[in-house]
Design an enzyme around this catalytic site. Structure first.
Site, PDB file in Angstrom:
ATOM      1  N   PRO A   9       1.142  -1.095   0.456  1.00 43.37           N
ATOM      2  CA  PRO A   9       0.322   0.016  -0.439  1.00 43.37           C
ATOM      3  C   PRO A   9       0.905   0.874  -0.080  1.00 43.37           C
ATOM      4  CG  PRO A   9      -0.850  -1.200   1.750  1.00 43.37           C
ATOM      5  CD  PRO A   9       0.262  -2.043   0.901  1.00 43.37           C
ATOM      6  N   ASN A  10       0.291   2.008  -0.997  1.00 41.06           N
ATOM      7  CA  ASN A  10       0.493   4.087  -0.824  1.00 41.06           C
ATOM      8  C   ASN A  10       2.035   3.810  -1.875  1.00 41.06           C
ATOM      9  OD1 ASN A  10      -0.781   4.957   0.608  1.00 41.06           O
ATOM     10  ND2 ASN A  10      -0.722   3.688   3.017  1.00 41.06           N
ATOM     11  N   ARG A  17       5.553  11.533  -2.550  1.00 40.49           N
ATOM     12  CA  ARG A  17       4.490  10.842  -0.622  1.00 40.49           C
ATOM     13  C   ARG A  17       5.880  10.845   0.114  1.00 40.49           C
ATOM     14  NH1 ARG A  17       4.707   5.098   1.332  1.00 40.49           N
ATOM     15  NH2 ARG A  17       4.048   4.791   3.584  1.00 40.49           N
ATOM     16  N   TYR A  22      10.618   9.305   2.111  1.00 40.74           N
ATOM     17  CA  TYR A  22      10.753   7.985   0.673  1.00 40.74           C
ATOM     18  C   TYR A  22      11.821   8.449  -0.572  1.00 40.74           C
ATOM     19  CZ  TYR A  22       7.199   5.996   3.914  1.00 40.74           C
ATOM     20  OH  TYR A  22       6.953   5.585   5.103  1.00 40.74           O
ATOM     21  N   ASN A  73       7.998  -4.610  -0.772  1.00 37.33           N
ATOM     22  CA  ASN A  73       8.682  -4.083  -0.260  1.00 37.33           C
ATOM     23  C   ASN A  73       6.728  -3.836   0.652  1.00 37.33           C
ATOM     24  OD1 ASN A  73       7.896  -1.713   1.742  1.00 37.33           O
ATOM     25  ND2 ASN A  73       9.557  -0.703   0.785  1.00 37.33           N
ATOM     26  N   ALA A  76       2.961  -0.464   4.596  1.00 45.89           N
ATOM     27  CA  ALA A  76       2.280  -0.948   6.629  1.00 45.89           C
ATOM     28  C   ALA A  76       2.372  -2.372   6.161  1.00 45.89           C
ATOM     29  CB  ALA A  76       1.297   0.051   6.485  1.00 45.89           C
ATOM     30  N   GLU A  97      12.882  -8.902   1.971  1.00 44.01           N
ATOM     31  CA  GLU A  97      11.967  -7.422   3.216  1.00 44.01           C
ATOM     32  C   GLU A  97      12.682  -6.363   2.747  1.00 44.01           C
ATOM     33  OE1 GLU A  97      10.291  -8.211   7.025  1.00 44.01           O
ATOM     34  OE2 GLU A  97       9.970  -6.121   7.077  1.00 44.01           O
ATOM     35  N   HIS A  99      12.568  -2.019   2.596  1.00 46.82           N
ATOM     36  CA  HIS A  99      12.376  -0.638   3.153  1.00 46.82           C
ATOM     37  C   HIS A  99      13.246  -0.100   2.276  1.00 46.82           C
ATOM     38  CE1 HIS A  99       8.742  -3.122   5.425  1.00 46.82           C
ATOM     39  NE2 HIS A  99       9.779  -3.582   5.705  1.00 46.82           N
ATOM     40  N   ARG A 106      12.105   5.138  13.310  1.00 40.82           N
ATOM     41  CA  ARG A 106      10.951   5.834  12.831  1.00 40.82           C
ATOM     42  C   ARG A 106      10.387   5.300  14.272  1.00 40.82           C
ATOM     43  NH1 ARG A 106       9.073   5.569   7.155  1.00 40.82           N
ATOM     44  NH2 ARG A 106       7.671   7.312   7.564  1.00 40.82           N
TER      45      ARG A 106
HETATM   46  C1  DQA Z   1       8.212   1.654   3.975  1.00 39.38           C
HETATM   47  C2  DQA Z   1       7.736   1.863   5.731  1.00 39.38           C
HETATM   48  C3  DQA Z   1       6.693   1.374   6.387  1.00 39.38           C
HETATM   49  O1  DQA Z   1       6.445   1.612   7.641  1.00 39.38           O
HETATM   50  C4  DQA Z   1       5.383   2.132   6.099  1.00 39.38           C
HETATM   51  O2  DQA Z   1       4.517   1.357   5.892  1.00 39.38           O
HETATM   52  C5  DQA Z   1       5.273   2.215   4.554  1.00 39.38           C
HETATM   53  C6  DQA Z   1       6.977   2.194   3.264  1.00 39.38           C
HETATM   54  C7  DQA Z   1       9.287   2.049   3.196  1.00 39.38           C
HETATM   55  O3  DQA Z   1       9.803   1.416   2.921  1.00 39.38           O
HETATM   56  O4  DQA Z   1      10.119   2.544   4.197  1.00 39.38           O
HETATM   57  O5  DQA Z   1       4.310   2.484   3.491  1.00 39.38           O
HETATM   58  O6  DQA Z   1       8.184  -0.294   3.630  1.00 39.38           O
END
Ligand code: DQA
Length: 147
Positions: A9-10, A17, A22, A73, A76, A97, A99, A106
């Site tokens: 998501p996102n 964003r 990011y 990735n 959340a 995984e 990020h 954070r």
């Molecule tokens: C994320 C870190 C997550 O906590 C966050 O919700 C994201 C992006 C990252 O790539 O740093 O959507 O996965």
């Protein structure tokens, strides 16, 4: 070799964003960089983004079994996506995984990953290049004779 890249998501909003967290690189740019590297290595790379946990699970069930490596990735969902974790843990291919941000620097809720215990490894805090490092590791580690 077949690599499956999943974005949660996102992550479709990358570039717009919270760029201070990011970065400015868009998801299309990340996917293109991964495609380019995979092509050079003679690997097939499939990318998929969804804002819905169920859609990610459907993709894992459809493509995960024939993948030789997974890069994910989970956004959340990292922190609470137990259905996503169950779908991934049924696979045998290595899972990396990724990020973009260093989640451990954070908010406390980002310090827990329900995915990490079933992943082969994790890369956090190295921005978009973390995906390329994950791909590099898979290319080097996965049996190059696999189709
Ligand atoms: C994320 C870190 C997550 O906590 C966050 O919700 C994201 C992006 C990252 O790539 O740093 O959507 O996965």
């Amino acid at each position: 070799m077949r690599i499956l890249v999943l974005h949660g998501p996102n992550l479709n909003m990358l570039g717009r964003r919270e760029p201070e967290i990011y970065g400015d690189t868009t998801l299309t740019q990340i996917d293109n960089a991964l495609q380019e590297r995979a092509t050079t290595a003679g690997a097939t790379l499939l990318t998929f983004q969804s804002n819905h946990e169920g859609a990610l699970i459907d993709m894992i069930q459809r493509e995960g079994w024939t993948a030789d490596g997974i890069i994910i990735n989970p956004g959340a969902l990292t922190h609470y996506g137990l259905s996503l974790r169950d779908a991934l843990s049924s696979l045998t291919a290595p899972i990396v995984e990724v990020h973009l941000s260093n989640v451990y620097k954070r908010e406390p809720f980002r310090h827990t990953s329900v995915i990490a215990p079933i992943a082969t490894g994790q890369i956090a805090g190295l921005g978009w290049r973390g995906y390329l490092l994950a791909l590099e590791w898979l290319l080097a580690s996965v049996d190059s004779t696999s189709t």
